[in-house]
Design a protein around this motif. Sequence first.
Motif, PDB file in Angstrom:
ATOM      1  N   VAL A  80       0.840  -1.197   0.000  1.00 51.40           N
ATOM      2  CA  VAL A  80       0.000   0.000   0.000  1.00 51.40           C
ATOM      3  C   VAL A  80       0.876   1.249   0.000  1.00 51.40           C
ATOM      4  N   LEU A  81       1.891   1.269   0.850  1.00 48.11           N
ATOM      5  CA  LEU A  81       2.777   2.444   0.908  1.00 48.11           C
ATOM      6  C   LEU A  81       3.518   2.647  -0.407  1.00 48.11           C
ATOM      7  N   GLN A  82       3.939   1.547  -1.016  1.00 47.33           N
ATOM      8  CA  GLN A  82       4.637   1.635  -2.309  1.00 47.33           C
ATOM      9  C   GLN A  82       3.708   2.209  -3.378  1.00 47.33           C
ATOM     10  N   ALA A 115      -5.757  11.670  -3.922  1.00 44.13           N
ATOM     11  CA  ALA A 115      -5.012  10.472  -3.510  1.00 44.13           C
ATOM     12  C   ALA A 115      -4.935  10.383  -1.986  1.00 44.13           C
ATOM     13  N   ARG A 116      -4.592  11.484  -1.352  1.00 45.04           N
ATOM     14  CA  ARG A 116      -4.501  11.485   0.113  1.00 45.04           C
ATOM     15  C   ARG A 116      -5.822  11.116   0.757  1.00 45.04           C
ATOM     16  N   GLU A 117      -6.899  11.682   0.246  1.00 47.12           N
ATOM     17  CA  GLU A 117      -8.223  11.416   0.815  1.00 47.12           C
ATOM     18  C   GLU A 117      -8.623   9.949   0.624  1.00 47.12           C
ATOM     19  N   GLU A 118      -8.337   9.390  -0.547  1.00 45.43           N
ATOM     20  CA  GLU A 118      -8.672   7.979  -0.798  1.00 45.43           C
ATOM     21  C   GLU A 118      -7.919   7.062   0.161  1.00 45.43           C
ATOM     22  N   PHE A 119      -6.636   7.319   0.352  1.00 49.34           N
ATOM     23  CA  PHE A 119      -5.855   6.470   1.244  1.00 49.34           C
ATOM     24  C   PHE A 119      -6.283   6.672   2.702  1.00 49.34           C
ATOM     25  N   ARG A 152      -9.257   7.559   3.739  1.00 56.17           N
ATOM     26  CA  ARG A 152     -10.598   6.998   3.894  1.00 56.17           C
ATOM     27  C   ARG A 152     -10.552   5.489   4.099  1.00 56.17           C
ATOM     28  N   ASN A 153      -9.568   4.834   3.517  1.00 57.88           N
ATOM     29  CA  ASN A 153      -9.482   3.376   3.587  1.00 57.88           C
ATOM     30  C   ASN A 153      -8.418   2.862   4.546  1.00 57.88           C
ATOM     31  N   LYS A 154      -7.865   3.739   5.367  1.00 56.39           N
ATOM     32  CA  LYS A 154      -6.751   3.331   6.229  1.00 56.39           C
ATOM     33  C   LYS A 154      -7.137   2.308   7.285  1.00 56.39           C
ATOM     34  N   ASP A 155      -8.404   2.243   7.644  1.00 56.87           N
ATOM     35  CA  ASP A 155      -8.816   1.311   8.687  1.00 56.87           C
ATOM     36  C   ASP A 155      -9.342  -0.017   8.131  1.00 56.87           C
ATOM     37  N   ALA A 156      -9.199  -0.222   6.842  1.00 57.48           N
ATOM     38  CA  ALA A 156      -9.664  -1.478   6.235  1.00 57.48           C
ATOM     39  C   ALA A 156      -8.813  -2.634   6.760  1.00 57.48           C
ATOM     40  N   THR A 157      -9.479  -3.731   7.093  1.00 59.31           N
ATOM     41  CA  THR A 157      -8.750  -4.879   7.642  1.00 59.31           C
ATOM     42  C   THR A 157      -9.010  -6.167   6.864  1.00 59.31           C
ATOM     43  N   GLU A 158     -10.079  -6.207   6.091  1.00 58.29           N
ATOM     44  CA  GLU A 158     -10.406  -7.421   5.355  1.00 58.29           C
ATOM     45  C   GLU A 158      -9.422  -7.616   4.198  1.00 58.29           C
ATOM     46  N   GLU A 159      -8.780  -8.766   4.195  1.00 61.27           N
ATOM     47  CA  GLU A 159      -7.706  -9.056   3.239  1.00 61.27           C
ATOM     48  C   GLU A 159      -8.155  -8.922   1.787  1.00 61.27           C
ATOM     49  N   ASP A 160      -9.318  -9.470   1.462  1.00 63.28           N
ATOM     50  CA  ASP A 160      -9.803  -9.408   0.075  1.00 63.28           C
ATOM     51  C   ASP A 160     -10.091  -7.968  -0.350  1.00 63.28           C
ATOM     52  N   ILE A 182      -8.691  -5.240   0.809  1.00 62.98           N
ATOM     53  CA  ILE A 182      -7.413  -4.527   0.664  1.00 62.98           C
ATOM     54  C   ILE A 182      -6.751  -4.907  -0.652  1.00 62.98           C
ATOM     55  N   ARG A 183      -6.769  -6.182  -0.960  1.00 64.26           N
ATOM     56  CA  ARG A 183      -6.170  -6.641  -2.222  1.00 64.26           C
ATOM     57  C   ARG A 183      -6.887  -6.026  -3.419  1.00 64.26           C
ATOM     58  N   MET A 184      -8.216  -5.938  -3.333  1.00 63.80           N
ATOM     59  CA  MET A 184      -8.993  -5.331  -4.413  1.00 63.80           C
ATOM     60  C   MET A 184      -8.656  -3.840  -4.557  1.00 63.80           C
ATOM     61  N   MET A 185      -8.526  -3.142  -3.432  1.00 58.21           N
ATOM     62  CA  MET A 185      -8.192  -1.713  -3.486  1.00 58.21           C
ATOM     63  C   MET A 185      -6.799  -1.488  -4.064  1.00 58.21           C
ATOM     64  N   ILE A 186      -5.857  -2.368  -3.743  1.00 56.98           N
ATOM     65  CA  ILE A 186      -4.506  -2.256  -4.304  1.00 56.98           C
ATOM     66  C   ILE A 186      -4.553  -2.454  -5.815  1.00 56.98           C
ATOM     67  N   THR A 187      -5.303  -3.452  -6.260  1.00 54.96           N
ATOM     68  CA  THR A 187      -5.442  -3.700  -7.699  1.00 54.96           C
ATOM     69  C   THR A 187      -6.075  -2.502  -8.397  1.00 54.96           C
ATOM     70  N   GLN A 188      -7.120  -1.974  -7.794  1.00 61.60           N
ATOM     71  CA  GLN A 188      -7.796  -0.813  -8.379  1.00 61.60           C
ATOM     72  C   GLN A 188      -6.857   0.396  -8.410  1.00 61.60           C
ATOM     73  N   GLY A 189      -6.101   0.596  -7.348  1.00 60.45           N
ATOM     74  CA  GLY A 189      -5.137   1.697  -7.300  1.00 60.45           C
ATOM     75  C   GLY A 189      -4.064   1.563  -8.363  1.00 60.45           C
ATOM     76  N   ASN A 190      -3.588   0.334  -8.581  1.00 55.48           N
ATOM     77  CA  ASN A 190      -2.580   0.111  -9.625  1.00 55.48           C
ATOM     78  C   ASN A 190      -3.145   0.395 -11.007  1.00 55.48           C
ATOM     79  N   MET A 191      -4.407   0.037 -11.235  1.00 54.43           N
ATOM     80  CA  MET A 191      -5.027   0.333 -12.530  1.00 54.43           C
ATOM     81  C   MET A 191      -5.180   1.840 -12.724  1.00 54.43           C
TER      82      MET A 191
END
Length: 88
Positions: free
Chosen positions: A22-24, A49-53, A55-63, A65-74
Amino acid sequence: MAARRLPPGALSLKQFLRRQQVLQLYRKILRAIRDVPAEADRQYLKDWAREEFRRNKDATEEDAIRMMITQGNMQLQELQRTLKLAKS
């Protein structure tokens, strides 16, 4: 041999590695935004970008988080493609 216990609040290895991803991603997005030519657009994208990150900083569900990382990369790839087209 006694099992080691993690202190309360410590991240597991999996959580630590996901946090690094996420930090990367966040750093890559901010670096890409530096190439935006218009100052107003640059500031808007940074704030977004700052607001999106945040807003989602307290997310804990693995799936999730993985989906948000994929969406962020896209979104990062789309920004980079757009900037590349604007330069040519």
